[in-house]
Design a protein around this motif. Structure first.
Motif, PDB file in Angstrom:
ATOM      1  N   UNK A  77      -1.148  10.875   6.609  1.00  0.00           N
ATOM      2  CA  UNK A  77      -1.277  10.411   5.215  1.00  0.00           C
ATOM      3  C   UNK A  77      -0.758  11.465   4.244  1.00  0.00           C
ATOM      4  N   UNK A  78      -0.276  11.026   3.109  1.00  0.00           N
ATOM      5  CA  UNK A  78       0.269  11.942   2.112  1.00  0.00           C
ATOM      6  C   UNK A  78      -0.778  12.935   1.628  1.00  0.00           C
TER       7      UNK A  78
ATOM      8  N   UNK B 142      -2.999  22.744   2.187  1.00  0.00           N
ATOM      9  CA  UNK B 142      -4.043  23.056   1.214  1.00  0.00           C
ATOM     10  C   UNK B 142      -5.258  22.145   1.372  1.00  0.00           C
ATOM     11  N   UNK B 143      -5.012  20.936   1.861  1.00  0.00           N
ATOM     12  CA  UNK B 143      -6.088  19.964   2.046  1.00  0.00           C
ATOM     13  C   UNK B 143      -5.990  19.359   3.446  1.00  0.00           C
ATOM     14  N   UNK B 144      -6.295  20.157   4.475  1.00  0.00           N
ATOM     15  CA  UNK B 144      -6.211  19.630   5.843  1.00  0.00           C
ATOM     16  C   UNK B 144      -7.176  18.469   6.053  1.00  0.00           C
TER      17      UNK B 144
ATOM     18  N   UNK C 240      -7.045   5.571   5.632  1.00  0.00           N
ATOM     19  CA  UNK C 240      -8.282   6.130   5.066  1.00  0.00           C
ATOM     20  C   UNK C 240      -8.295   7.647   5.112  1.00  0.00           C
ATOM     21  N   UNK C 241      -7.125   8.243   5.350  1.00  0.00           N
ATOM     22  CA  UNK C 241      -7.007   9.696   5.210  1.00  0.00           C
ATOM     23  C   UNK C 241      -6.990  10.497   6.481  1.00  0.00           C
TER      24      UNK C 241
ATOM     25  N   UNK D 245      -4.047  19.754   9.669  1.00  0.00           N
ATOM     26  CA  UNK D 245      -5.170  19.181  10.412  1.00  0.00           C
ATOM     27  C   UNK D 245      -6.362  20.121  10.328  1.00  0.00           C
ATOM     28  N   UNK D 246      -7.523  19.559  10.016  1.00  0.00           N
ATOM     29  CA  UNK D 246      -8.765  20.319  10.027  1.00  0.00           C
ATOM     30  C   UNK D 246      -9.225  20.444  11.476  1.00  0.00           C
TER      31      UNK D 246
END
Length: 639
Positions: free
Chosen positions: A60-61, A66-68, A95-96, A138-139
């Motif tokens: 997903x975009x 910065x936002x894994x 959904x992210x 990826x987190x």
């Protein structure tokens, strides 16, 4: 546009087929990218275990260094590939989630390994999990896995590996049409590879068949079909009989799983579908849930409610913030597009052939005069003969399928035949064709020849030059159809698929397997084309052409349909999949050939009517069915 325009001008039909394939690509791409909010990329990596691993990644975009984002790895079932369950994948990505589906080793475009080494690292699942931890968007602390059928086995094996880590990577698990692990001795052979792991390694402590919590503090869910052919079965200890599948939530296995590995007693309540059960384990809240779905082993993947439950599970497990309702789905757009693509591919086979047969290069493969429907013999004995042959062929086909499945023909793989499922279908079709040939010879000698019918009247003789052009034209059309499949992948990163049936690109290592099995399918589909077109394009089966081909196509698919309908019918009524004894899987296996058996006669008839060549359509359909069967099946061989 009139129907006659398409019939008399095959270029119009060819254009329509290409438009349908284009629509498939556009609709599929729109759905899988969520209208541009998700990026789809097909990757081939060298896995941590050192093997080629093919995967599709939906990013997903919103996922960035910065936002894994949390990630989900999906493992497909046996004898299929990574794209089959893309409805779940599409909805998770919307959904992210970063979603990765991979081809198990020996499947799709991943490396072919022998029947022992392909188990390495969860057959590729744990390799994929480890790969994800290296991606900056990826987190790595929020990775979940899901798997259908055999893909559930890869989860079993991967959890075994993950449990040995000081800090496990897998936080969440969702099984689809697969039992979770209930007892400690069930882990004994997970991931067994000679020289690398020991059979008893996973079960060296407390391996006495006791219930336990294999998953520790993880969140674990199960999508269980009420009429699953393979999974969620438990014997009644008092009678020794299998309990009905719909009663799974009352079983000891389900009650133990929902209560984190306790040994159930008479006082342990039955589970509740969709209810989340919680327990504090190692300072963390563990959660287990079972969703009972109104589906079979395979159909759970394609139905709306299981998809909604899969979305709900992952969103809740990872506490994802999304404005989309769990039931908000876009994947049906891709399913419709895939169906249009398959229809377009079939039309391309017909109208591509009819366009090329008009050229000087392939002219002799056709005929100046179209085939005309023959009038049935006024003598009633003729109709009796034909109907008896048709019914005998149907009965033989049912019996041969059950016999071959009981003999486990699909398990007879070695260093030559390395694909079990295509081998079963090929041998089955070939045996049925031989029986049909024998019936036809008997009919001709005992009835048709005595009433003045000549072989030449049936469009059966074929000269050397016509045979050569027939073969070269069939190869040309087949190669162009395959090129169309690759073009869809190149332009739209998609393929032609609907439920069980898919035409997708393939790697070069699949070609030898196709060539080995092609003779079986040539005999099967070539004979079918001759029987349906040369021998029975007459008013004996229907007063007009449409009724004739409709009836013959129906009887062509009838054996598979009977086994599937009767088998599932018994299952739905009793809740126990036991009509065919130990052959519990055969109703499911009969679903795959249903569409080819029903549709390919229509393709061969359309070609025959304009060419009077019964072999041309038979060769084309045999090649395409061989390709579609082999590319969607595992390749395996002895170590």
């Amino acid at each position: 546009m009139k129907k006659s325009d398409i019939i008399h001008n095959p270029a119009v039909g060819l254009a329509i087929s290409l438009i349908l394939c284009l629509a498939c690509g556009l609709m599929s791409n729109l759905a899988q990218t969520d209208g541009g909010h998700v990026t789809k990329e097909t990757l081939q990596i060298e896995s941590p275990s050192g093997h080629r691993l093919s995967m599709d990644m939906l990013q997903p975009k919103t996922a960035s260094p910065k936002h894994p984002a949390p990630a989900i790895v999906f493992a497909h079932g046996g004898n299929t590939n990574k794209e089959k369950s893309d409805d779940f994948q599409i909805e998770w990505a919307r959904r992210g989630f970063v979603v990765v589906s991979f081809d198990l080793y020996g499947h799709g475009e991943s490396e072919i390994l022998n029947d022992q080494e392909w188990l390495v690292n969860g057959r590729g699942l744990y390799d994929t999990v480890e790969y994800l931890t290296s991606l900056p968007f990826v987190d790595a602390d929020r990775i979940g896995v899901s798997g259908h059928s055999r893909g559930g086995n890869t989860i079993h094996e991967s959890i075994l590996i993950d449990n040995k880590r000081q800090h496990p990577l897998i936080k969440t698990v969702l099984y689809v049409s697969r039992d979770p692990v209930y007892k400690d001795n069930e882990t004994a052979a997970f991931g067994y590879v000679p020289g690398k792991t020991n059979v008893v390694e996973a079960a060296k402590k407390n391996t006495n068949g006791k219930y336990f919590n294999y998953y520790r503090e993880r969140t674990v869910g199960v999508l269980a079909g009420k009429y699953d052919d393979y999974s969620f079965k438990e014997k009644d200890t008092s009678t020794g009989k299998i309990k009905p599948n719909p009663q799974y939530l009352k079983s000891n296995n389900a009650r133990s799983f929902l209560n984190f590995g306790i040994t159930p007693t008479d006082h342990t309540p039955a589970g509740v579908s969709g209810r989340w059960y919680h327990k504090q384990i190692n300072g963390h809240q563990a959660s287990h849930v079972i969703y009972m779905e109104n589906g079979t082993h395979g159909t759970v993947l394609f139905l709306s409610q299981p998809c909604t439950d899969a979305v709900q599970f992952m969103v809740r497990a990872f506490n994802m913030q999304t404005n989309l309702a769990d039931s908000n789905h876009i994947y049906p757009v891709k399913m419709i597009g895939g169906l249009l693509g398959l229809i377009g591919l079939m039309l391309f086979m017909v109208y591509g052939t009819l366009c090329l047969v008009r050229t000087s290069l392939f002219k002799k493969a056709g005929s100046e005069e179209p085939a005309r429907m023959r009038q049935a013999d006024a003598y009633k004995g003729g109709s009796v003969w034909l109907w008896v042959c048709l019914l005998l062929a149907t009965a033989f086909s049912v019996a041969s399928a059950l016999t071959l499945f009981g003999l486990k023909v699909d398990k007879h793989i070695g260093n030559y035949f390395r694909q079990g499922m295509p081998l079963f279908y090929g041998v089955w079709g070939c045996l049925n064709a031989i029986f049909m040939i024998a019936l036809t010879v008997l009919w001709y000698r005992m009835y048709a020849r005595k009433r003045g019918t000549k072989v030449s009247d049936l469009d059966l003789p074929i000269g050397g030059k016509r045979l050569w052009q027939t073969i070269t034209l069939a190869l040309t059309v087949s190669l162009l159809a395959i090129l169309l499949i690759f073009t869809c992948k190149f332009l739209f990163n998609s393929d032609f698929r609907f439920w069980y049936w898919a035409a997708r690109p393939f790697t070069a290592d699949k070609i030898p397997e196709m060539l080995k099995l092609l003779p079986f399918f040539l005999v099967a589909y070539g004979t079918t084309s001759v029987f349906i077109n040369s021998l029975n394009y007459s008013t004996s089966f229907g007063r007009n052409s449409t009724a004739n081909i409709g009836l013959l196509a129906f009887f062509n698919m009838l054996p598979a349909l009977l086994i599937a309908v009767v088998g599932y019918g018994y299952f739905f009524v009793t809740g126990v999949n036991g009509l065919f004894g130990n052959n519990t899987q055969i109703p499911d296996w009969m679903l795959t050939p249903l569409v080819p058996l029903a549709v390919m006669p229509l393709v061969t008839r359309a070609i025959y009517r304009h060419t009077r060549n019964p072999y041309l359509g038979g060769i084309i359909t045999a090649i395409i069915v061989t390709v579609m069967t082999c590319i969607n099946s595992q390749i395996s061989f002895p170590a």
